[in-house]
Design an enzyme around this catalytic site. Structure first.
Site, PDB file in Angstrom:
ATOM      1  N   ALA A 130     -38.408  -6.161 -19.312  1.00  0.00           N
ATOM      2  CA  ALA A 130     -38.468  -6.112 -17.848  1.00  0.00           C
ATOM      3  C   ALA A 130     -38.870  -4.717 -17.397  1.00  0.00           C
ATOM      4  O   ALA A 130     -38.037  -3.893 -17.025  1.00  0.00           O
ATOM      5  CB  ALA A 130     -37.114  -6.494 -17.243  1.00  0.00           C
ATOM      6  N   GLN A 279     -71.005  27.919  -8.493  1.00  0.00           N
ATOM      7  CA  GLN A 279     -70.851  26.739  -7.647  1.00  0.00           C
ATOM      8  C   GLN A 279     -70.065  25.611  -8.323  1.00  0.00           C
ATOM      9  O   GLN A 279     -69.259  24.925  -7.671  1.00  0.00           O
ATOM     10  CB  GLN A 279     -72.229  26.215  -7.225  1.00  0.00           C
ATOM     11  CG  GLN A 279     -72.172  25.147  -6.148  1.00  0.00           C
ATOM     12  CD  GLN A 279     -73.560  24.715  -5.711  1.00  0.00           C
ATOM     13  OE1 GLN A 279     -74.294  24.107  -6.485  1.00  0.00           O
ATOM     14  NE2 GLN A 279     -73.929  25.047  -4.479  1.00  0.00           N
ATOM     15  N   GLN A 336     -59.909  22.106 -16.498  1.00  0.00           N
ATOM     16  CA  GLN A 336     -61.335  22.401 -16.635  1.00  0.00           C
ATOM     17  C   GLN A 336     -61.677  23.781 -16.069  1.00  0.00           C
ATOM     18  O   GLN A 336     -62.453  24.535 -16.660  1.00  0.00           O
ATOM     19  CB  GLN A 336     -62.155  21.324 -15.908  1.00  0.00           C
ATOM     20  CG  GLN A 336     -63.626  21.307 -16.267  1.00  0.00           C
ATOM     21  CD  GLN A 336     -63.867  20.805 -17.691  1.00  0.00           C
ATOM     22  OE1 GLN A 336     -62.967  20.252 -18.320  1.00  0.00           O
ATOM     23  NE2 GLN A 336     -65.058  21.014 -18.200  1.00  0.00           N
ATOM     24  N   GLU A 363     -41.309   4.504 -11.957  1.00  0.00           N
ATOM     25  CA  GLU A 363     -40.989   4.040 -10.601  1.00  0.00           C
ATOM     26  C   GLU A 363     -42.065   3.092 -10.071  1.00  0.00           C
ATOM     27  O   GLU A 363     -42.374   3.076  -8.878  1.00  0.00           O
ATOM     28  CB  GLU A 363     -40.759   5.224  -9.656  1.00  0.00           C
ATOM     29  CG  GLU A 363     -39.539   6.050 -10.042  1.00  0.00           C
ATOM     30  CD  GLU A 363     -39.101   7.020  -8.967  1.00  0.00           C
ATOM     31  OE1 GLU A 363     -39.326   6.735  -7.772  1.00  0.00           O
ATOM     32  OE2 GLU A 363     -38.530   8.070  -9.306  1.00  0.00           O
TER      33      GLU A 363
END
Length: 383
Positions: A130, A279, A336, A363
């Site tokens: 369960a 960038q 990263q 949860e």
């Protein structure tokens, strides 16, 4: 909607921020190595009232509403997630059932000690058969005179090794399915109750989970929580209530990852310039910030709805799903951005990456949240 915080909450928020920075963070590596929270940190947490966030003032707690509680969870979420989970599981699913569904005698008996942190709370629903299928419980509770006799087991129970008070779901009438489940307040010293060995996990070191065993466990009839047969409904309410808090803890971790990443990209240089000027790196930081800000707005909106007494089954499921996936994305980008150092266990980035993974499982898995959301949508559109 009003997300403003009163002076008391702002004061406590500042104190928690300094506490996690100066008292918890320095022990992060020790927590990882020993898989336990130092007693000093727990003692200081008790003194600050952190174990009583959800408990009304009349029972010795701070009685903080969901918006205020999320503001504090956000600060707690900025430190080691094992510690965060110890506090969050106690003040969330470990106590809200007694607060919301307990009778006056139960509240007077358990809540003051739980507010002081003298007794830790835990929530026991999950079993080997369960998990996502929460109604498929095998743990039974049979009435014998003035007691219920529990038999069965639970696993993956957060705070199991340190908890004193457990909210336990068991079958009292197998023929009624979900309507045959009842909630019980079980103390660790009840005859027939045993806590198993600590489960070794990928992350969340320091937050110890374990199996629970019930072998003719004797639970007084006065320890039935709420109405008999309403245990599954109780479980759904308890979990829904806790999802805004869990999202706030995820939010704090995301903000911490951004803070650490911003400090790193300003100091780290490649091609003679800070890497924030490249960038590709700048765009990852922008995406991390955008995701985190969206999570912040969503978290406090749902928290406000909870404080207003509104039904938040769908919104809480959305928030739990979104918060866990944002945390995973932000943690992945933080690794990263940091490059090789982000993969080294001596630094905290990889720890957050490992800890983030469980948020899509515990949860209520991400898949179950989608089921809840779609189910609520169907109900809405049928009206």
């Amino acid at each position: 909607m009003d997300f403003s915080l009163n002076e008391d909450i702002q004061f406590l928020k500042r104190n928690i921020r300094e506490f996690v920075k100066n008292e918890v963070d320095p022990f992060a590596m020790e927590i990882e190595e020993k898989d336990e929270i130092p007693h000093k940190i727990i003692a200081m947490s008790k003194e600050m009232g952190l174990f009583g966030l959800s408990i009304p003032e009349e029972y010795g707690g701070l009685g903080i509403g969901m918006v205020g509680k999320c503001a504090l969870y956000e600060e707690v979420g900025k430190t080691h997630n094992g510690y965060t989970t110890l506090i969050g599981a106690h003040t969330g699913i470990g106590t809200v059932g007694i607060v919301d569904m307990g009778n006056e005698e139960q509240k007077k008996k358990y809540l003051p000690a739980m507010a002081r942190g003298e007794k830790i709370g835990a929530f026991a629903l999950t079993e080997p058969s369960a998990g996502s299928h929460a109604t498929n419980l095998k743990t039974t509770a049979v009435r014998q005179g003035d007691k219920f006799i529990l038999n069965g087991s639970k696993h993956y129970i957060t705070n199991a090794t340190v908890a004193d008070v457990f909210t336990v779901m068991a079958i009292t009438n197998p023929e009624k399915g979900a309507k045959g489940i009842t909630s019980f307040i079980v103390e660790k010293d009840f005859p027939g109750f045993k806590v198993g060995a600590v489960e070794k996990k990928m992350g969340l070191k320091g937050s110890q989970s374990a199996e629970l065993f019930f072998e003719d466990c004797e639970v007084p009839i006065e320890n039935v929580l709420g109405e008999e047969g309403q245990g599954y409904v109780n479980a759904l309410k308890i979990l829904a209530n806790g999802r805004a808090g869990l999202a706030a803890r995820n939010l704090g971790s995301c903000q911490k990852l951004i803070d650490m990443s911003m400090e790193f990209v300003e100091e780290r240089k490649q091609f003679n310039v800070p890497i924030i000027e490249h960038q590709a790196v700048a765009h990852m930081l922008a995406e991390m910030a955008m995701d985190t800000e969206a999570l912040r707005s969503f978290t406090y909106r749902v928290a406000w709805m909870v404080d207003q007494g509104q039904k938040v089954i769908k919104e809480a499921a959305m928030l739990k799903l979104f918060g866990s996936e944002v945390y995973q994305r932000v943690a992945d980008k933080a690794v990263q951005v940091h490059g090789g150092i982000g993969y080294i266990s001596e630094y905290p980035i990889e720890r957050y990456f490992r800890d983030a993974r469980i948020t899509r499982i515990y949860e209520g898995t991400s898949e179950i949240q989608k089921n809840i959301i779609s189910g609520q949508l169907r109900k809405e559109y049928k009206k």
